[in-house]
Write a protein that holds these residues in place. Structure first.
Motif, PDB file in Angstrom:
ATOM      1  N   PRO B  24       0.833  -1.208   0.000  1.00  0.00           N
ATOM      2  CA  PRO B  24       0.000   0.000   0.000  1.00  0.00           C
ATOM      3  C   PRO B  24       0.868   1.258   0.000  1.00  0.00           C
ATOM      4  N   GLU B  25       0.464   2.259  -0.752  1.00  0.00           N
ATOM      5  CA  GLU B  25       1.192   3.535  -0.757  1.00  0.00           C
ATOM      6  C   GLU B  25       0.799   4.307   0.484  1.00  0.00           C
ATOM      7  N   ARG B  26       1.712   4.444   1.403  1.00  0.00           N
ATOM      8  CA  ARG B  26       1.442   5.200   2.642  1.00  0.00           C
ATOM      9  C   ARG B  26       2.748   5.780   3.155  1.00  0.00           C
ATOM     10  N   GLY B  27       2.630   6.738   4.073  1.00  0.00           N
ATOM     11  CA  GLY B  27       3.816   7.431   4.562  1.00  0.00           C
ATOM     12  C   GLY B  27       4.793   6.538   5.271  1.00  0.00           C
ATOM     13  N   SER B  28       4.252   5.593   6.079  1.00  0.00           N
ATOM     14  CA  SER B  28       5.111   4.744   6.890  1.00  0.00           C
ATOM     15  C   SER B  28       4.745   3.277   6.669  1.00  0.00           C
ATOM     16  N   LEU B  29       5.771   2.440   6.550  1.00  0.00           N
ATOM     17  CA  LEU B  29       5.509   1.034   6.218  1.00  0.00           C
ATOM     18  C   LEU B  29       6.482   0.135   6.978  1.00  0.00           C
ATOM     19  N   VAL B  30       5.947  -0.930   7.587  1.00  0.00           N
ATOM     20  CA  VAL B  30       6.789  -1.911   8.275  1.00  0.00           C
ATOM     21  C   VAL B  30       6.656  -3.237   7.528  1.00  0.00           C
ATOM     22  N   ILE B  31       7.790  -3.810   7.142  1.00  0.00           N
ATOM     23  CA  ILE B  31       7.776  -5.086   6.412  1.00  0.00           C
ATOM     24  C   ILE B  31       8.489  -6.137   7.257  1.00  0.00           C
ATOM     25  N   ASP B  32       7.769  -7.211   7.553  1.00  0.00           N
ATOM     26  CA  ASP B  32       8.261  -8.267   8.432  1.00  0.00           C
ATOM     27  C   ASP B  32       8.861  -9.401   7.585  1.00  0.00           C
ATOM     28  N   PHE B  33      10.155  -9.661   7.788  1.00  0.00           N
ATOM     29  CA  PHE B  33      10.841 -10.731   7.041  1.00  0.00           C
ATOM     30  C   PHE B  33      11.015 -11.998   7.889  1.00  0.00           C
ATOM     31  N   ALA B  52      10.537   1.885  -1.793  1.00  0.00           N
ATOM     32  CA  ALA B  52      10.968   3.232  -1.428  1.00  0.00           C
ATOM     33  C   ALA B  52      10.233   4.278  -2.261  1.00  0.00           C
ATOM     34  N   ALA B  53       9.799   3.881  -3.444  1.00  0.00           N
ATOM     35  CA  ALA B  53       9.015   4.799  -4.277  1.00  0.00           C
ATOM     36  C   ALA B  53       7.584   4.912  -3.772  1.00  0.00           C
ATOM     37  N   ALA B  54       7.152   3.906  -3.001  1.00  0.00           N
ATOM     38  CA  ALA B  54       5.765   3.886  -2.529  1.00  0.00           C
ATOM     39  C   ALA B  54       5.600   4.439  -1.124  1.00  0.00           C
ATOM     40  N   SER B  55       6.694   4.529  -0.375  1.00  0.00           N
ATOM     41  CA  SER B  55       6.583   4.960   1.018  1.00  0.00           C
ATOM     42  C   SER B  55       7.801   5.780   1.426  1.00  0.00           C
ATOM     43  N   GLN B  56       7.576   6.813   2.216  1.00  0.00           N
ATOM     44  CA  GLN B  56       8.670   7.708   2.625  1.00  0.00           C
ATOM     45  C   GLN B  56       9.481   7.159   3.787  1.00  0.00           C
ATOM     46  N   VAL B  84      15.011   4.038   4.378  1.00  0.00           N
ATOM     47  CA  VAL B  84      14.748   2.624   4.688  1.00  0.00           C
ATOM     48  C   VAL B  84      15.618   2.222   5.884  1.00  0.00           C
ATOM     49  N   ARG B  85      14.951   1.777   6.941  1.00  0.00           N
ATOM     50  CA  ARG B  85      15.660   1.433   8.175  1.00  0.00           C
ATOM     51  C   ARG B  85      15.559  -0.073   8.408  1.00  0.00           C
ATOM     52  N   ILE B  86      16.650  -0.658   8.885  1.00  0.00           N
ATOM     53  CA  ILE B  86      16.635  -2.089   9.209  1.00  0.00           C
ATOM     54  C   ILE B  86      16.630  -2.227  10.721  1.00  0.00           C
ATOM     55  N   ALA B  87      15.558  -2.799  11.244  1.00  0.00           N
ATOM     56  CA  ALA B  87      15.439  -2.956  12.693  1.00  0.00           C
ATOM     57  C   ALA B  87      16.322  -4.104  13.143  1.00  0.00           C
TER      58      ALA B  87
END
Lengths: 191, 90
Positions: B24-33, B52-56, B84-87
């Protein structure tokens, strides 16, 4: 599950992991990568070895699909081999990806006589025939992967060009008499 | 967004494009690997570029150690370290 092949001399034994596959599309590449985790875990091999093997398999196979122009696609195999010498056993993973396509030189717009130089360029970061500056990471990643750890070797043979690199031997290339019509990429890694 | 819903192995740019379409295009996005076993460099490059083009503001979490290094290299190569941050694994 296969048992390691019993060689009466006890020198080299081979366990097929991913038996010889033909592939033509990125969907085929995904299928091969999907098979690797269970094949490796069933034989007690580590997650990091799965990741490194999949990197080699996927990047080499993606290159075939995107650049080789091969009418029959490419072929890939992954096997485990152990060598025993003076009571010491060393296990290796061997990955080979080959295609009978146009070869690296032609895919980069070079003459076949430039095969050796073309391979050297192809291994450099960012070399690509697509014009997209983010492409061309495949062979460079393989080079980094083998040079970053001991006991690993990358060999690329395309037309009359041959290239090899690893942590212990460093990059080396030559023009060889025997021509490989297409491209063959092999990687050996200590398991 | 959980990557495991799309499989354990991610090997091609084609798959990256397919999955990125579902982001989804949104300001903040969390992706679980979590539980992902295989990421190829080509997949990582294509996927990072597209999300990165879809979310800031993108956070990648639960990356296995052997995958974290690849993702960090990819983010740096793309020049997206501020976006893009890696937790870190707990």
């Amino acid at each position: 599950m296969h048992d390691l092949d019993e060689d009466p001399r006890g020198v080299r034994r081979i366990l097929p992991l991913l038996t010889v596959r033909s592939f033509r599309s990125e969907t085929d590449v995904e299928r091969m990568a999907d098979e690797l985790p269970d094949l490796f875990f069933d034989h007690g091999l580590s997650k990091s070895l799965v990741q490194d093997t999949a990197t080699v398999l996927a990047e080499a196979a993606n290159n075939v699909v995107q650049h080789a122009g091969s009418a029959v696609g490419g072929f890939a195999v992954v096997q485990q081999r152990y060598m025993q010498s003076q009571g010491l056993r060393t296990d290796y993973i061997e990955i080979a990806v080959a295609d009978p396509g146009r070869g690296i030189a032609e895919s980069l717009g070079r003459e076949p006589a430039d095969a050796e130089a073309a391979i050297i360029d192809a291994v450099k970061e960012g070399t690509t025939s697509t014009g997209d500056r983010h492409r061309g990471i495949g062979l460079h990643e393989l080079s980094d992967l083998v040079e970053g750890s001991p006991g690993r070797l990358l060999e690329i043979h395309s037309d009359h060009g041959f290239y090899q690199t690893g942590q212990s031997i460093g990059p080396d290339s030559m023009t060889v008499a025997n021509r490989f019509r297409g491209t063959a990429v092999t990687v050996v890694m200590v398991a | 967004m959980r990557m495991i819903d799309f499989g354990r192995s991610f090997a091609t740019r084609e798959k990256a494009k397919r999955i990125a379409k579902e982001v989804p295009e949104r300001g903040s996005l969390v992706i679980d690997f979590g539980d992902v076993v295989v990421l190829s460099p080509s997949f990582a490059d294509e996927f990072i570029g597209r999300i990165a083009a879809a979310s800031q503001d993108v956070t990648l979490e639960h990356l296995a150690p052997e995958l974290e290094e690849l993702m960090a290299r990819t983010v740096e190569r793309r020049g997206l370290s501020t976006q893009v941050r890696i937790a870190a694994l707990a």
